[in-house]
Design an enzyme around this catalytic site. Structure first.
Site, mmCIF file in Angstrom:
data_model
loop_
_atom_site.group_PDB
_atom_site.id
_atom_site.type_symbol
_atom_site.label_atom_id
_atom_site.label_comp_id
_atom_site.label_asym_id
_atom_site.label_seq_id
_atom_site.Cartn_x
_atom_site.Cartn_y
_atom_site.Cartn_z
ATOM 1 N N CYS A 1 -7.126 10.928 41.203
ATOM 2 C CA CYS A 1 -6.854 11.267 42.608
ATOM 3 C C CYS A 1 -6.895 12.767 42.886
ATOM 4 O O CYS A 1 -6.675 13.206 44.016
ATOM 5 C CB CYS A 1 -5.498 10.701 43.033
ATOM 6 S SG CYS A 1 -4.091 11.501 42.209
ATOM 7 N N ASP B 1 0.852 -1.193 0.000
ATOM 8 C CA ASP B 1 0.000 0.000 0.000
ATOM 9 C C ASP B 1 0.886 1.239 0.000
ATOM 10 O O ASP B 1 1.218 1.798 1.043
ATOM 11 C CB ASP B 1 -0.912 -0.016 1.227
ATOM 12 C CG ASP B 1 -2.025 1.021 1.123
ATOM 13 O OD1 ASP B 1 -2.221 1.565 0.023
ATOM 14 O OD2 ASP B 1 -2.686 1.281 2.141
ATOM 15 N N LYS C 1 -8.315 -8.777 -1.736
ATOM 16 C CA LYS C 1 -8.368 -7.613 -0.851
ATOM 17 C C LYS C 1 -8.651 -8.007 0.592
ATOM 18 O O LYS C 1 -9.534 -8.814 0.874
ATOM 19 C CB LYS C 1 -9.447 -6.638 -1.320
ATOM 20 C CG LYS C 1 -9.164 -6.028 -2.695
ATOM 21 C CD LYS C 1 -8.121 -4.931 -2.622
ATOM 22 C CE LYS C 1 -8.693 -3.662 -2.036
ATOM 23 N NZ LYS C 1 -7.725 -2.541 -2.097
#
Length: 656
Positions: free
Chosen positions: A400, A115, A301
């Site tokens: 806290c 890609d 794919k």
């Protein structure tokens, strides 16, 4: 054909062309790949159903337009796109259709579908003369100056004829993460980073992104005959081009089995599928091409790993080191087969750099079961600005209420003794298998230990009595005894695991092992100076300072643990074993846990590494070994199977 269908096709064409221009020409995507593919598939279906295809339809073109800043380059042979299939059934049908046309055995090859940005490089008389983008398949953009900045691209090759080779320009995930750590304008994703770098008029920008190219095809060659894909890859390797793994089989079921083995999260580059090709060139010639695709290749794919969504809210989580991490709640979206409702934003500085606001549309990436990450805001977002709100920087700890400190890119709560999430995280880490290995300590247990017995530091675990433990919910006689035994057993921990268990900032398992090797005892380590620590390989200034500060702050804790009998010293390495002083890397799916195997190797005098380097001696491989095995072979390293390892350990009496 109805006017409604014609209008729908026209709208889809206009929308897809707009998205394609933003993605391919402007390098500024406005939708994810998944959203684009869904609309594209819808258009293909409508065109097929009604027989109506507009001339400007994206189904009729191969690539993008020529950017004005680059001169055009005509490829020696036309470049084609790939048809795709989304299921194994489709892939098998495609293969069987090809096989039915021939009486001889047909072999197929399998490769990663990278890609990145498609590139074509031309060499004449052994020299690189032109590099170009794919463009429209016949003419691309001349990006030779940009390509020359990529170190892995050979400027000169042994072959003296004319050849045009095809590859994918990529930005590895490690390069992408490294770049984004310091970039004023973070990149959206590696693909966008590669495309933007190649199509930037300033080659220095290309160089700064540390790109790579993986080659997979010979598009044109003169003076040399190649008969198959397998031979093409061999030619590329012989001529200094970087390639990746190639699988070959005449059995399509074996091809499918290999695809199922692919683990995208173990690769250092992005893939969006796998490419299946007919191996033999003569068969390819008989099969031919359509106007757009070769009939002899297809892309299987994968599920998309990236999409977009809208940020609804942001919550801040406190980790064991006191670091606050922002977690975004988003509009639910389907991604990689799961419904995603939350995504990480890394840190407050990341929010500012990525220009992210409440209500804005953002890109989201998911990799396997890891919490998805928000990559950045969609630049062409059409959200109503009145609905967008700044993500406020918290001033007090959400757990806290202690005051926060901004150190580097992160926000920290310094109330380590009384901040519940920090205490829970530290105790769970301390008791984990790779550390003190105290069986029975879960998140539910540590919450009870803190709330009911005030256990807020490691040493207090060793003060617990049977009577103390008996008040914990779910603890009966048998479970109490096992818990007491596990705590007692942990006192005999080895030094590397003990150092790791302490939870020193920036010190993980490997660094803990290096420190144990160098200092041999906790007393020697706690007296180490920053200068001394910097002399140890792979320890930088940040790690060295973290170690010194930890022992300055926790000297009393170390002494209290010592009074409980926890004062391990490093055992001398065993000599005369098959692993003595060897640097070993584990990769692939192993039948035993890597932690156990690494421990056995280290006890035999070996050094376990996380990556294959020129210093590596042995690589132990399980199933589906990927890039590490490939690198080991390229470097000529010794490769050992898990069965061979087991036999070696049996010989030494380490296994049954």
């Amino acid at each position: 054909m109805s006017d409604i269908a014609k209008k729908k096709i026209t709208e889809l064409v206009e929308k897809l062309n707009k998205y394609a221009h933003a993605y391919y020409v402007m390098d500024a995507p406005v939708v994810s790949d998944k959203e684009f593919d869904t609309l594209y598939d819808e258009l293909v279906s409508l065109e097929k159903e009604h027989g109506f295809v507009l001339q400007e339809s994206p189904t009729q073109r191969v690539g993008g337009e020529i950017l004005k800043g680059f001169s055009p380059h005509k490829h020696l042979s036309r470049l084609y796109s790939l048809d795709k299939c989304n299921s194994f059934e489709e892939l098998k049908e495609w293969a069987e259709k090809i096989k039915s046309k021939f009486e001889k055995e047909i072999f197929f090859t399998l490769e990663h579908k990278l890609d990145g940005i498609n590139l074509c490089l031309t060499y004449v008389d052994g020299h690189l003369v032109t590099a170009a983008t794919r463009g429209n398949g016949e003419t691309g953009e001349n990006v030779t100056s940009q390509i020359r900045t990529i170190p892995s691209v050979p400027i000169k090759i042994p072959f003296k004829g004319t050849v045009e080779v095809q590859g994918e320009g990529i930005m590895t995930l490690s390069a992408f993460r490294s770049y984004n750590e310091t970039a004023k304008e973070p990149l959206k994703n590696p693909r966008n980073g590669a495309a933007g770098a190649i199509r930037n008029l300033d080659p220095l920008v290309t160089k700064s992104r540390n790109l790579d190219i993986i080659f997979y095809n010979i598009n044109h060659i003169e003076g040399f005959e190649i008969f198959s894909q397998e031979e093409s890859i061999k030619f590329l390797k012989d001529n200094l081009f970087k390639t990746y793994s190639l699988f070959r089989s005449s059995n399509i079921d074996e091809i499918v089995a290999e695809i199922e083995k692919v683990k995208r999260d173990e690769l250092d580059f992005e893939i969006d599928g796998m490419v299946v090709k007919v191996d033999e060139n003569s068969i390819r010639e008989e099969l031919g091409h359509t106007d757009k695709f070769p009939r002899w290749a297809t892309a299987f794919k994968f599920e998309a790993q990236e999409t977009t969504s809208v940020i609804l809210d942001v919550e801040w989580n406190v980790g064991r080191t006191g670091k606050l991490t922002p977690l975004a709640h988003i509009e639910p979206v389907e991604l990689s087969g799961a419904t995603v409702k939350r995504a990480t934003l890394n840190n407050y500085d990341d929010i500012l750099r990525k220009k992210i606001l409440l209500g804005s549309r953002v890109f989201i990436r998911r990799s396997n079961d890891v919490i998805p990450e928000i990559l950045g805001a969609v630049e062409d977002d059409r959200s109503d600005e009145k609905t967008l709100k700044t993500i406020e920087k918290p001033m007090l700890c959400v757990a806290c209420n202690a005051e926060l400190v901004h150190k580097g890119v992160h926000l920290f709560c310094l109330n380590s003794e009384f901040c519940p999430p920090q205490i829970y995280g530290k105790l769970i880490h301390f008791a984990s298998k790779e550390c003190m290995d105290i069986e029975g300590i879960s998140e539910k247990t540590v919450i009870q230990l803190f709330k009911k017995l005030k256990v807020n530091s490691f040493d207090k675990l060793y003060d617990l009595t049977v009577l103390d433990i008996s008040i914990l919910e779910g603890f009966k006689d048998k479970k109490i005894n096992k818990f007491v035994e596990a705590i007692e057993k942990s006192k005999s921990v080895q030094l590397p695991q003990y150092i790791n268990a302490l939870g020193i900032d920036n010190v993980g398992r490997k660094t803990a092992r290096d420190l144990a090797e160098y200092y041999s005892s906790i007393d020697a380590l706690k007296n180490a100076t920053t200068v001394e620590l910097l002399s140890i390989p792979n320890i930088g200034e940040i790690v060295a300072v973290s170690i010194v500060e930890f022992f300055q702050k926790n000297a009393e804790l170390i002494e209290r643990l010592k009074k409980h009998g926890i004062n391990p010293e490093m055992k001398k390495r065993r000599e005369g074993t098959p692993f003595s002083d060897l640097r070993v890397v584990l990769t692939g799916s192993l039948s035993q846990s890597r932690t156990l195997i690494a421990k056995q190797i280290e006890e035999l005098g070996g050094i376990v590494q996380s990556a294959v380097t020129k210093d590596t001696d042995v690589v132990i491989v399980g199933e589906n070994a990927g890039s590490k095995l490939e690198k080991a072979r390229k470097l000529g390293k010794r490769v050992v199977s898990e069965d061979e390892l087991e036999n070696m350990l049996k010989t030494l009496g380490k296994t049954d």
